[in-house]
Design an enzyme around this catalytic site. Structure first.
Site, PDB file in Angstrom:
ATOM      1  N   GLU A   1       0.872  -1.165   0.000  1.00 44.72           N
ATOM      2  CA  GLU A   1       0.000   0.000   0.000  1.00 44.72           C
ATOM      3  C   GLU A   1       0.915   1.222   0.000  1.00 44.72           C
ATOM      4  O   GLU A   1       1.783   1.340   0.866  1.00 44.72           O
ATOM      5  CB  GLU A   1      -0.876  -0.014   1.257  1.00 44.72           C
ATOM      6  CG  GLU A   1      -1.861   1.122   1.236  1.00 44.72           C
ATOM      7  CD  GLU A   1      -2.767   1.160   2.462  1.00 44.72           C
ATOM      8  OE1 GLU A   1      -2.809   0.189   3.227  1.00 44.72           O
ATOM      9  OE2 GLU A   1      -3.427   2.201   2.618  1.00 44.72           O
TER      10      GLU A   1
ATOM     11  N   ARG B   1       5.077 -12.615   9.902  1.00 45.07           N
ATOM     12  CA  ARG B   1       5.769 -11.381   9.533  1.00 45.07           C
ATOM     13  C   ARG B   1       7.104 -11.310  10.269  1.00 45.07           C
ATOM     14  O   ARG B   1       7.314 -11.958  11.288  1.00 45.07           O
ATOM     15  CB  ARG B   1       4.913 -10.149   9.802  1.00 45.07           C
ATOM     16  CG  ARG B   1       4.560  -9.897  11.244  1.00 45.07           C
ATOM     17  CD  ARG B   1       3.882  -8.514  11.408  1.00 45.07           C
ATOM     18  NE  ARG B   1       2.849  -8.248  10.430  1.00 45.07           N
ATOM     19  CZ  ARG B   1       2.806  -7.135   9.665  1.00 45.07           C
ATOM     20  NH1 ARG B   1       3.736  -6.202   9.763  1.00 45.07           N
ATOM     21  NH2 ARG B   1       1.828  -6.937   8.824  1.00 45.07           N
TER      22      ARG B   1
ATOM     23  N   LYS C   1       4.265   1.227   9.995  1.00 41.66           N
ATOM     24  CA  LYS C   1       4.411   2.407   9.134  1.00 41.66           C
ATOM     25  C   LYS C   1       3.882   3.659   9.824  1.00 41.66           C
ATOM     26  O   LYS C   1       4.433   4.744   9.653  1.00 41.66           O
ATOM     27  CB  LYS C   1       3.654   2.193   7.816  1.00 41.66           C
ATOM     28  CG  LYS C   1       4.457   1.398   6.803  1.00 41.66           C
ATOM     29  CD  LYS C   1       3.821   1.492   5.422  1.00 41.66           C
ATOM     30  CE  LYS C   1       3.016   0.260   5.130  1.00 41.66           C
ATOM     31  NZ  LYS C   1       2.470   0.200   3.769  1.00 41.66           N
TER      32      LYS C   1
HETATM   33  P1  ATP Z   1      -0.178  -1.353   6.856  1.00 41.74           P
HETATM   34  O1  ATP Z   1      -0.411  -1.425   8.317  1.00 41.74           O
HETATM   35  O2  ATP Z   1      -0.019   0.018   6.343  1.00 41.74           O
HETATM   36  O3  ATP Z   1      -1.091  -2.230   6.037  1.00 41.74           O
HETATM   37  P2  ATP Z   1       1.826  -3.205   6.056  1.00 41.74           P
HETATM   38  O4  ATP Z   1       3.178  -3.296   6.669  1.00 41.74           O
HETATM   39  O5  ATP Z   1       0.922  -4.355   6.075  1.00 41.74           O
HETATM   40  O6  ATP Z   1       1.250  -1.960   6.736  1.00 41.74           O
HETATM   41  P3  ATP Z   1       1.615  -3.193   3.170  1.00 41.74           P
HETATM   42  O7  ATP Z   1       2.065  -2.159   2.236  1.00 41.74           O
HETATM   43  O8  ATP Z   1       0.197  -3.563   3.182  1.00 41.74           O
HETATM   44  O9  ATP Z   1       2.043  -2.702   4.593  1.00 41.74           O
HETATM   45  O10 ATP Z   1       2.506  -4.501   2.982  1.00 41.74           O
HETATM   46  C1  ATP Z   1       2.845  -5.025   1.735  1.00 41.74           C
HETATM   47  C2  ATP Z   1       3.197  -6.467   1.880  1.00 41.74           C
HETATM   48  O11 ATP Z   1       4.313  -6.633   2.756  1.00 41.74           O
HETATM   49  C3  ATP Z   1       2.064  -7.269   2.458  1.00 41.74           C
HETATM   50  O12 ATP Z   1       1.920  -8.446   1.689  1.00 41.74           O
HETATM   51  C4  ATP Z   1       2.491  -7.553   3.850  1.00 41.74           C
HETATM   52  O13 ATP Z   1       1.952  -8.768   4.285  1.00 41.74           O
HETATM   53  C5  ATP Z   1       4.013  -7.587   3.738  1.00 41.74           C
HETATM   54  N1  ATP Z   1       4.629  -7.199   5.001  1.00 41.74           N
HETATM   55  C6  ATP Z   1       4.415  -6.081   5.698  1.00 41.74           C
HETATM   56  N2  ATP Z   1       5.113  -6.076   6.844  1.00 41.74           N
HETATM   57  C7  ATP Z   1       5.811  -7.227   6.877  1.00 41.74           C
HETATM   58  C8  ATP Z   1       6.714  -7.824   7.809  1.00 41.74           C
HETATM   59  N3  ATP Z   1       7.046  -7.225   8.958  1.00 41.74           N
HETATM   60  N4  ATP Z   1       7.233  -9.036   7.496  1.00 41.74           N
HETATM   61  C9  ATP Z   1       6.904  -9.644   6.349  1.00 41.74           C
HETATM   62  N5  ATP Z   1       6.066  -9.144   5.440  1.00 41.74           N
HETATM   63  C10 ATP Z   1       5.510  -7.952   5.690  1.00 41.74           C
HETATM   64 MG    MG Z   2      -1.138  -4.106   4.859  1.00 43.90          MG
END
Ligand code: ATP
Ligand code: MG
Length: 568
Positions: A38, A265, A275
């Site tokens: 996102e 994660r 974020k």
């Molecule tokens: P938000 O809370 O803004 O949704 P987010 O960290 O989930 O934050 P995204 O941009 O939705 O952000 O994440 C993109 C991809 O990265 C998603 O598939 C998410 O599952 C993966 N991702 C995010 N944080 C992690 C993490 N700490 N470890 C592994 N994968 C992650």
């Molecule tokens: Mg997300």
């Protein structure tokens, strides 16, 4: 040669599943993954794990990997974030299939599909406020309440939804909800929202829409449209999976479905990965920006001196798990040291200089000495460093009254100067006012030049620079941003209370060897005996600026060694 069964790296659970799908010729044996960020912030090391996983599997199984921006929320998303994400993924060394995709490319299709679901009596327009809807949600152990508007006729719903789209209603006055089951044990199936009214322009669709799909309504359909076979996401989405399946079952007749698999994660000790909190640190000035070298963002790590290889190796090493865990940040630092040890040229820099006069060295004479660039890699060759009568060493490398095991300089003691000669301290001078040592007087032994085969041995070797030739540099000594292993997990405290007050110390009087004059931003070096450093973006030929990447001491390797010793 085929590896034998025992030496082949074991498959992780996702690879096992993919290989089973390939054996069964599922999706004609094709593997298609995607990374769906996102664009509401910069990517961090957690995202790097997901990127390495998705792109890594795509290439391991001769498949493809899309980059798709999940841009369903026009309020928080910015072009700056999109550009940074493109740059970071390329820097990590991955290529997405074709052009980047956007969930917003599918807004028309999603709208048509929503009408289809309404037409089946499976979605309705609800006039309640967000708060009212939340109040009726129930709890995991108590069923929710059905909305008063749940049983509107299909015709009325179609009409209201079209008018929502045409902008006839105010923000917050209506939503479209799926009509599933308010008593479901899965809260995500209790009539989830599909659309909300937002009278905001979107960075790609402009003013075309004033209703926007919810992430959950857009996500599975986007995977479907792109033909994704293996849809990988983090564990918190496991409970969303039945909803994604439900949506597709309402609108798609054929059997193909993107299959979602969840993994844990990445959590890192001493690190914050949300974020929202990272944005707070930026907005409130605790760091200089998203790419501050203390940030866990990919752009921060890059500026700190991390290499793409070290991040990819780290991701390989931690693998994927089915259960949440915390990885020691020392492992990330170890992966970097491992890589820089092979790649970074060795140079000399003195962070806190003390002047040494070599009394038996002729005034005005300079000798060019050879310095090996990297003892780990002969092919990296050598460079020259000037030696002269006045040199600089670290203040901490001299003691007036040293203990026996201090293998550095003291009155009457001898040390080797790296790549140069053995010197002996004959005398020193103190500032009469402060009592601080301000100058050492040493003699050098002309028969002890490095590389000359001299047999004379001394215990200590010091780094140094020639006073007349060295260049002044600013060195930014970075350390971990937080001094608590779990800064976000302390219930009664704000994570900002755990900011490390010593995470940045700026040293302005450092002196570095002259070969560094032409160094360019992002060049990396080992400053002998100190650590790894990289040239900052702020650096110019007239004002060199280095960031400390990591100190030499390797806490991860040390920990492993201790553990081994305990086990023996
Ligand atoms: P938000 O809370 O803004 O949704 P987010 O960290 O989930 O934050 P995204 O941009 O939705 O952000 O994440 C993109 C991809 O990265 C998603 O598939 C998410 O599952 C993966 N991702 C995010 N944080 C992690 C993490 N700490 N470890 C592994 N994968 C992650
Ligand atoms: Mg997300």
């Amino acid at each position: 040669m085929e590896k034998s069964e025992e030496t082949r790296t074991p498959l992780n659970f996702i690879e096992s599943k993919i290989e089973e799908d390939i054996r069964n010729n599922k999706n004609q044996g094709k593997v298609y993954t995607r990374f769906p960020p996102e664009p509401n912030g910069y990517l961090h090391i957690g995202h790097a794990k997901s990127i390495c996983l998705n792109f890594g599997l795509g290439s391991k199984y001769n498949g493809k990997t899309n980059l798709r921006f999940d841009d369903t929320n026009p309020i928080k998303e910015e072009i700056e974030y999109i550009n940074s994400i493109l740059e970071d993924i390329e820097w990590l060394g991955f290529n997405w299939e074709g052009k980047p995709r956007y969930a917003s490319d599918y807004f028309d299709r999603l709208y048509e599909w929503a009408i289809k679901i309404i037409g089946k009596g499976k979605a309705y327009v609800d006039d309640q406020s967000a708060a009212e809807i939340a109040n009726q949600k129930g709890t995991p152990t108590e069923p929710g309440q059905e909305s008063l508007y749940r049983n509107r006729s299909i015709e009325e719903n179609l009409d209201l939804f079209e008018r929502m789209r045409n902008g006839e209603f105010e923000e917050g006055s209506k939503v479209l909800r799926a009509k599933i089951d308010m008593a479901s044990s899965n809260m995500h199936l209790r009539d989830p929202l599909m659309y909300r009214i937002l009278k905001k322009p979107h960075h790609r669709t402009g003013d075309k829409w004033c209703i926007y799909p919810m992430y959950d309504w857009a996500h599975g359909q986007s995977d479907f449209i792109e033909g994704i076979t293996h849809s990988l996401c983090t564990l918190e989405f496991e409970v969303h999976r039945p909803l994604y399946d439900w949506f597709l079952d309402q609108i798609i007749e054929n059997d193909y479905r993107p299959v979602q698999t969840e993994f844990a994660r990445l959590n890192l000790s001493y690190t914050i990965m949300s974020k929202r909190k990272l944005l707070e640190l930026v907005n409130e000035g605790y760091v200089t920006g998203w790419n501050d070298p203390r940030m866990p963002t990919i752009s921060g790590l890059k500026r700190r001196g991390y290499t793409p290889e070290s991040i990819r190796n780290f991701a390989d090493r931690i693998g994927v798990a089915k259960r949440d865990n915390v990885i020691d940040v020392a492992l990330l630092e170890h992966a970097l040291k491992d890589d820089l040890n092979k790649k970074a040229p060795r140079v000399m820099a003195v962070l806190d200089p003390l002047k040494v006069i070599i009394t038996n060295w002729p005034e005005g004479k300079t000798e060019d000495l050879e310095a090996i660039n990297n003892p780990e890699d002969e092919s990296m060759g050598s460079h020259t460093i000037p030696f002269s009568r006045e040199i600089l060493i670290e203040k901490t490398d001299f003691m007036e009254d040293p203990p026996r095991k201090f293998f550095r300089l003291g009155p009457g003691r001898e040390v080797r100067l790296k790549s140069a000669y053995i010197i002996k301290c004959e005398d020193f001078k103190k500032d009469p006012d402060t009592g601080k040592i301000i100058e050492l007087y040493c003699t050098y032994d002309p028969d002890t030049k490095s590389g000359s085969g001299s047999q004379k041995k001394v215990k200590g070797t010091l780094h140094w620079v020639s006073a007349q030739h060295a260049i002044n540099a600013e060195v930014r000594m970075y350390d971990r941003l937080f001094d608590h292993p779990d800064p976000a997990g302390q219930k009664d405290n704000d994570y900002k209370e755990f900011l490390n007050p010593g995470s940045l110390k700026v040293l302005k009087n450092c002196m570095v060897e002259p070969s560094l004059k032409t160094s360019k931003p992002m060049d990396k070096f080992q400053f002998q005996r100190i650590g790894y450093f990289c040239v900052d973006y702020d650096s110019t030929e007239n004002h060199l600026v280095f960031n400390r990447t990591v100190p030499l001491r390797d806490s991860w390797a040390k920990m492993q060694k201790n553990r081994q010793n305990q086990n023996n």
